[in-house]
Scaffold this active site. Structure first.
Site, PDB file in Angstrom:
ATOM      1  N   ASP A  11       0.934  -1.158   0.009  1.00 42.44           N
ATOM      2  CA  ASP A  11       0.146   0.098   0.201  1.00 42.44           C
ATOM      3  C   ASP A  11       0.998   1.248   0.328  1.00 42.44           C
ATOM      4  O   ASP A  11       2.170   1.093   0.280  1.00 42.44           O
ATOM      5  CB  ASP A  11      -0.854   0.125   1.520  1.00 42.44           C
ATOM      6  CG  ASP A  11      -1.808   1.167   1.453  1.00 42.44           C
ATOM      7  OD1 ASP A  11      -2.393   1.517   0.400  1.00 42.44           O
ATOM      8  OD2 ASP A  11      -1.828   1.882   2.557  1.00 42.44           O
ATOM      9  N   SER A  12       0.285   2.350  -0.358  1.00 42.92           N
ATOM     10  CA  SER A  12       1.129   3.745  -0.296  1.00 42.92           C
ATOM     11  C   SER A  12       1.371   4.047   1.327  1.00 42.92           C
ATOM     12  O   SER A  12       2.469   4.685   1.665  1.00 42.92           O
ATOM     13  CB  SER A  12       0.183   4.898  -0.464  1.00 42.92           C
ATOM     14  OG  SER A  12      -0.867   4.821   0.053  1.00 42.92           O
ATOM     15  N   TYR A  43      -0.693   8.249  -2.116  1.00 48.18           N
ATOM     16  CA  TYR A  43      -0.802   7.966  -3.773  1.00 48.18           C
ATOM     17  C   TYR A  43      -1.930   8.588  -4.497  1.00 48.18           C
ATOM     18  O   TYR A  43      -2.000   8.582  -5.521  1.00 48.18           O
ATOM     19  CB  TYR A  43      -0.796   6.523  -3.927  1.00 48.18           C
ATOM     20  CG  TYR A  43       0.472   5.501  -3.704  1.00 48.18           C
ATOM     21  CD1 TYR A  43       1.713   6.211  -3.588  1.00 48.18           C
ATOM     22  CD2 TYR A  43       0.522   4.167  -4.174  1.00 48.18           C
ATOM     23  CE1 TYR A  43       2.820   5.443  -3.395  1.00 48.18           C
ATOM     24  CE2 TYR A  43       1.571   3.441  -4.159  1.00 48.18           C
ATOM     25  CZ  TYR A  43       2.841   4.075  -3.615  1.00 48.18           C
ATOM     26  OH  TYR A  43       4.240   3.438  -3.780  1.00 48.18           O
ATOM     27  N   GLY A  44      -2.982   8.908  -3.645  1.00 47.45           N
ATOM     28  CA  GLY A  44      -4.197   9.410  -4.136  1.00 47.45           C
ATOM     29  C   GLY A  44      -4.043  10.671  -5.108  1.00 47.45           C
ATOM     30  O   GLY A  44      -4.959  10.938  -5.675  1.00 47.45           O
ATOM     31  N   CYS A  74      -3.742  -1.165  -1.845  1.00 47.08           N
ATOM     32  CA  CYS A  74      -4.359   0.426  -2.501  1.00 47.08           C
ATOM     33  C   CYS A  74      -5.087   0.259  -3.479  1.00 47.08           C
ATOM     34  O   CYS A  74      -4.749  -0.167  -4.476  1.00 47.08           O
ATOM     35  CB  CYS A  74      -2.777   1.030  -2.320  1.00 47.08           C
ATOM     36  SG  CYS A  74      -2.900   2.730  -2.993  1.00 47.08           S
ATOM     37  N   ASN A  75      -6.124   1.006  -3.418  1.00 41.85           N
ATOM     38  CA  ASN A  75      -6.897   1.314  -4.456  1.00 41.85           C
ATOM     39  C   ASN A  75      -6.456   2.119  -5.627  1.00 41.85           C
ATOM     40  O   ASN A  75      -6.487   1.977  -6.748  1.00 41.85           O
ATOM     41  CB  ASN A  75      -8.530   1.875  -4.212  1.00 41.85           C
ATOM     42  CG  ASN A  75      -9.314   0.807  -3.635  1.00 41.85           C
ATOM     43  OD1 ASN A  75     -10.047   0.442  -4.392  1.00 41.85           O
ATOM     44  ND2 ASN A  75      -9.292   0.501  -2.162  1.00 41.85           N
ATOM     45  N   GLU A 155      -6.536   9.625   9.154  1.00 42.18           N
ATOM     46  CA  GLU A 155      -5.033   9.591   9.831  1.00 42.18           C
ATOM     47  C   GLU A 155      -5.171  10.243  10.674  1.00 42.18           C
ATOM     48  O   GLU A 155      -4.222  10.222  11.626  1.00 42.18           O
ATOM     49  CB  GLU A 155      -4.156  10.016   8.570  1.00 42.18           C
ATOM     50  CG  GLU A 155      -4.085   8.693   7.708  1.00 42.18           C
ATOM     51  CD  GLU A 155      -3.326   8.759   6.712  1.00 42.18           C
ATOM     52  OE1 GLU A 155      -2.534  10.090   6.391  1.00 42.18           O
ATOM     53  OE2 GLU A 155      -3.020   7.864   5.706  1.00 42.18           O
ATOM     54  N   CYS A 187     -11.366   2.713  -0.894  1.00 43.63           N
ATOM     55  CA  CYS A 187     -10.078   3.350  -0.385  1.00 43.63           C
ATOM     56  C   CYS A 187      -9.751   2.470   0.716  1.00 43.63           C
ATOM     57  O   CYS A 187     -10.507   2.086   1.719  1.00 43.63           O
ATOM     58  CB  CYS A 187     -10.174   4.640  -0.249  1.00 43.63           C
ATOM     59  SG  CYS A 187      -8.878   5.256   0.871  1.00 43.63           S
ATOM     60  N   THR A 188      -8.326   2.077   1.036  1.00 43.09           N
ATOM     61  CA  THR A 188      -7.859   1.348   2.303  1.00 43.09           C
ATOM     62  C   THR A 188      -8.400   1.746   3.645  1.00 43.09           C
ATOM     63  O   THR A 188      -8.685   1.008   4.335  1.00 43.09           O
ATOM     64  CB  THR A 188      -6.427   1.329   2.108  1.00 43.09           C
ATOM     65  OG1 THR A 188      -6.027   2.841   2.082  1.00 43.09           O
ATOM     66  CG2 THR A 188      -5.602   0.702   1.195  1.00 43.09           C
ATOM     67  N   HIS A 189      -8.767   3.453   3.682  1.00 46.02           N
ATOM     68  CA  HIS A 189      -9.044   3.887   5.019  1.00 46.02           C
ATOM     69  C   HIS A 189     -10.397   3.652   5.436  1.00 46.02           C
ATOM     70  O   HIS A 189     -10.703   3.752   6.587  1.00 46.02           O
ATOM     71  CB  HIS A 189      -8.631   5.243   4.971  1.00 46.02           C
ATOM     72  CG  HIS A 189      -7.225   5.664   4.947  1.00 46.02           C
ATOM     73  ND1 HIS A 189      -6.284   4.899   3.960  1.00 46.02           N
ATOM     74  CD2 HIS A 189      -6.359   6.361   5.585  1.00 46.02           C
ATOM     75  CE1 HIS A 189      -5.011   5.319   4.095  1.00 46.02           C
ATOM     76  NE2 HIS A 189      -4.895   6.076   5.394  1.00 46.02           N
TER      77      HIS A 189
END
Ligand code: DGL
Length: 274
Positions: A11-12, A43-44, A74-75, A155, A187-189
């Site tokens: 992932d980023s 990365y987004g 990571c998407n 975050e 998205c990962t988050h």
């Protein structure tokens, strides 16, 4: 590929630990090598070319770690670099992204419906989900909305409170997402705010299914390993959590995404390029 090789996940940054957590939940006997490219996040907002260059290099490193699977958690990287990484890796490992399993899940469960997606600017503007859903040639309407405030919000530890509810509500109220029947968390988050998203729709008296791409890919990976008899039957080795840039704050954030704090180890992956 051998069953006792680890699963590589990248992932980023730290957010992809939601995917690692989902994988560990359904495949507790596997050992994982997680890599977060904290030196380059987010990365987004990066260009496709930059994400492709990072992703191929990371795949090379995970191959050196003898991973049987490389999972792009990571998407944004899945959107930008899945084809390239797959080509690069060839037969040395199986490559998964978070998009294809989610599109398969939609094909099986959401025909004749309007499906929405929220994700980073990169994921939405690359349009990979849109293209893949269109290629299904089924009566599925697709719409997507970039929700760039959500990553920094989570975050910073802002979730489950009034501020997060306001920001989430503002995004989900966007006309683009009107009349959807299901929403992909692209998205990962976003698994961290899944319950808040659910509550928002409940308050609006809307029944919207929430599709968690972390869970979807974990189940697809499990089926793949079972089908190809690649499930680890030996005792699992210890997991490794690697990053390209270490800070204590990253290490602390692992608890949010993985459910418990894990030790991060910095590796000089980008130094070798110089
Ligand atoms: N991991 C990214 C994704 O899933 C979110 C964070 C970033 O922008 O790097 O799209």
């Amino acid at each position: 590929m051998k069953s006792n090789q680890p699963i590589g996940i990248f992932d980023s940054g730290i957010g992809g630990l939601t995917v690692a957590r989902a994988v560990k939940k359904v495949l507790p006997g596997e050992s994982i090598v997680y890599f977060g490219d904290t030196a380059h996040l987010p990365y987004g907002d990066k260009s496709t070319a930059a994400i492709q260059a990072y992703s191929v290099r990371i795949a090379e490193m995970l191959l050196k770690q003898k991973c049987k699977v490389i999972l792009i958690a990571c998407n944004s990287a899945s959107s930008a670099a899945y084809d390239l990484v797959t080509e690069y890796v060839g037969k040395k490992a199986k490559v998964f992204d978070v998009i294809n399993p989610t599109v398969d899940f939609i094909r099986e469960n959401y025909q004749d419906e309007k499906v929405g997606l929220i994700g980073t600017k990169q994921t939405v503007s690359a349009g990979v989900y849109a293209r893949k859903i269109e290629q299904l040639k089924q009566n599925i309407q697709f719409t997507s909305l970039a929700t760039p405030l959500l990553v920094p919000m989570i975050e910073e530890g802002i979730y489950d409170d009034e501020i997060s509810r306001n920001i989430i509500g503002k995004y989900l109220n966007d006309p683009l997402l009107e009349e959807i029947k299901s929403l992909i968390l692209g998205c990962t988050h976003y698994p961290i705010i899944k319950e808040e998203i659910r509550e928002y729709y409940t308050q609006q008296n809307k029944e919207i299914e929430i599709i968690d791409s972390a869970e979807t890919v974990a189940l697809a990976l499990k089926s793949f390993l079972e089908y190809h008899q690649l499930v680890n039957k030996e005792s699992a080795g210890s997991d490794q959590f690697l990053v390209s840039d270490f800070t204590e704050s990253f290490e602390h954030t692992t608890k949010t995404f993985f459910g418990k704090e894990v030790h991060l180890e910095q590796i000089p992956i980008w130094d070798e390029l110089g």
